[in-house]
Write an enzyme that holds these catalytic residues in place. Structure first.
Site, mmCIF file in Angstrom:
data_model
loop_
_atom_site.group_PDB
_atom_site.id
_atom_site.type_symbol
_atom_site.label_atom_id
_atom_site.label_comp_id
_atom_site.label_asym_id
_atom_site.label_seq_id
_atom_site.Cartn_x
_atom_site.Cartn_y
_atom_site.Cartn_z
ATOM 1 N N ASP A 82 1.679 -43.285 -20.151
ATOM 2 C CA ASP A 82 2.093 -42.025 -19.520
ATOM 3 C C ASP A 82 3.500 -41.654 -20.025
ATOM 4 O OD1 ASP A 82 1.851 -39.918 -17.683
ATOM 5 O OD2 ASP A 82 2.772 -41.063 -16.057
ATOM 6 N N HIS A 83 3.662 -40.420 -20.480
ATOM 7 C CA HIS A 83 4.977 -39.905 -20.902
ATOM 8 C C HIS A 83 5.693 -40.770 -21.946
ATOM 9 C CE1 HIS A 83 5.110 -36.563 -18.075
ATOM 10 N NE2 HIS A 83 4.616 -37.377 -17.169
ATOM 11 N N HIS A 180 6.569 -33.095 -10.889
ATOM 12 C CA HIS A 180 6.490 -34.494 -10.458
ATOM 13 C C HIS A 180 7.160 -34.703 -9.098
ATOM 14 C CE1 HIS A 180 6.021 -35.181 -14.923
ATOM 15 N NE2 HIS A 180 4.970 -35.780 -14.413
ATOM 16 N N HIS A 211 -0.305 -32.692 -14.905
ATOM 17 C CA HIS A 211 0.654 -33.673 -14.373
ATOM 18 C C HIS A 211 1.171 -33.158 -13.035
ATOM 19 C CE1 HIS A 211 1.575 -36.457 -17.821
ATOM 20 N NE2 HIS A 211 0.678 -35.625 -18.332
HETATM 21 P P1 13P Z 1 2.840 -36.882 -9.133
HETATM 22 O O1 13P Z 1 4.309 -37.151 -9.023
HETATM 23 O O2 13P Z 1 2.500 -35.536 -8.580
HETATM 24 O O3 13P Z 1 2.013 -37.962 -8.574
HETATM 25 O O4 13P Z 1 2.511 -36.792 -10.709
HETATM 26 C C1 13P Z 1 2.348 -37.974 -11.458
HETATM 27 C C2 13P Z 1 2.310 -37.711 -12.927
HETATM 28 O O5 13P Z 1 2.204 -36.597 -13.415
HETATM 29 C C3 13P Z 1 2.382 -38.890 -13.796
HETATM 30 O O6 13P Z 1 2.466 -38.541 -15.140
HETATM 31 O O1 G3H Z 2 5.431 -38.874 -14.206
HETATM 32 C C1 G3H Z 2 5.939 -39.962 -13.997
HETATM 33 C C2 G3H Z 2 5.254 -40.987 -13.193
HETATM 34 O O2 G3H Z 2 5.257 -40.657 -11.829
HETATM 35 C C3 G3H Z 2 5.833 -42.322 -13.462
HETATM 36 O O3 G3H Z 2 7.059 -42.492 -12.846
HETATM 37 O O4 G3H Z 2 8.619 -43.235 -14.646
HETATM 38 O O5 G3H Z 2 9.085 -43.752 -12.231
HETATM 39 O O6 G3H Z 2 7.232 -44.908 -13.431
HETATM 40 P P1 G3H Z 2 8.059 -43.678 -13.327
HETATM 41 ZN ZN ZN Z 3 3.546 -36.762 -15.547
#
Ligand code: 13P
Ligand code: G3H
Ligand code: ZN
Length: 309
Positions: A82-83, A180, A211
């Site tokens: 993710d990201h 987010h 997201h």
């Molecule tokens: P939320 O913060 O809405 O749960 O989104 C999570 C997300 O996009 C993780 O990449």
């Molecule tokens: O979009 C981000 C996710 O909620 C992950 O969050 O970077 O704190 O693990 P994190």
């Molecule tokens: Zn995200």
């Protein structure tokens, strides 16, 4: 069953107008809660790992836990970064057993985002791994936001087409008003569905990603607030909006905040009611159960992907 990519999952989701849940994982209880829910619902599943999760739990621990989940559940599971913010972290996850990676160049100028995404796509595709990219910046629609501001932040439909054509990326995260965390909207929740429809019409059959798609369930906000926490004013994306997005080409819905809230609410409640407890299993067990029930609710009522394996 080995890990799968999201390719077939998205194809079926697009055709049958539902979305696959992509849940962020950081430890064993979170993984078990999510996987148990998906197993009971026979739902396809994406488990995603952020850079922060890799730092917290270590890559190898998370991969091994997900391998255990595969063996235990026999479900089609996709393991996704993710990201990912640069080529190196994507490469490390491609080389380290993930079946999908996200390269997030959304903060970069368009041409640089194209170049970086293409570099990751070339590397990943040669190794059988799929790639998600992002175009546009996530931000809630505030009451006062002007059309010009919205156009500057949200995904431009024509640019989305050019981006997909030039990068050959497998899925695209778009910005239409989600953000987010637990505080997504100051006023009424609003998503730019007109923009989503434009993008879908210009890219027929192409899987889009949302997201910042937690609903921030009031039940958990209330529990947190009752038992010593403070998440007053938390507000997420209403369930009916997510269901609508799932019918309009959004094949992947990202959820992290709802997991955090469900887990924390359960732990707060348990420790308040049982101040004598100091065995972590006593409060992590119910927290895992809370996650499982919440994820089952999502699968049935928000993602609409029950029985879709
Ligand atoms: P939320 O913060 O809405 O749960 O989104 C999570 C997300 O996009 C993780 O990449
Ligand atoms: O979009 C981000 C996710 O909620 C992950 O969050 O970077 O704190 O693990 P994190
Ligand atoms: Zn995200």
């Amino acid at each position: 069953m080995p890990l799968v990519t999201s390719k077939e999952m998205f194809k079926k989701a697009y055709e049958e107008q539902y979305a696959v849940g992509a849940f962020n994982v950081n430890n064993m209880e979170i993984i078990q809660g999510i996987v148990d829910a998906a197993k009971e619902e026979q739902a396809p599943l994406i488990l995603q790992v952020s850079a922060g999760a890799r730092k917290y739990a270590k890559h190898v621990y998370l991969v091994k836990l997900v391998e255990a989940a595969l063996e235990d559940s026999n479900l089609p599971i996709c393991l996704h970064l993710d990201h990912g913010e640069d080529f190196e972290i994507c490469k490390s996850c491609v080389d380290g057993g993930f079946t999908s990676v996200m390269i997030d160049g959304s903060k970069l100028p368009f041409e640089e985002n194209v170049k970086l995404t293409k570099q990751v796509v070339d590397y990943a595709h040669e190794r059988g791994v799929v790639v998600e990219a992002e175009l546009g910046r996530l931000a809630g629609i505030e009451d006062a936001i002007s059309v010009a501001e919205r156009d500057a932040t949200f995904t431009d439909p024509d640019q989305a087409v050019e981006f997909v054509e030039r990068t050959n990326v497998d899925s695209l995260a778009i910005a239409i008003g989600t953000s987010h965390g637990a505080f997504k909207f100051k006023g009424e929740p609003m998503l730019d569905f007109e923009r989503l429809e434009k993008i879908t019409n210009l890219l027929p059959g192409y899987p889009l990603v949302l997201h910042g798609a937690s609903t921030v369930l009031p039940e958990f906000v209330e529990l947190c607030n009752t038992y010593g926490g403070n998440v007053a004013g938390a507000k997420g994306v209403p369930e009916e909006m997510l269901l609508r997005a799932g019918k309009l080409g959004v094949c992947k819905i990202n959820i992290d905040t709802d997991l955090r809230l469900a887990m924390t609410a359960s732990i707060r409640k348990h420790l308040h009611e049982h101040p004598e407890d100091f065995d972590p299993r006593k409060y992590l067990g119910p927290a895992r159960e809370a996650i499982k029930n919440m994820v089952k609710h999502k699968i049935k009522n928000v993602l609409n992907c029950s029985g879709k394996i």
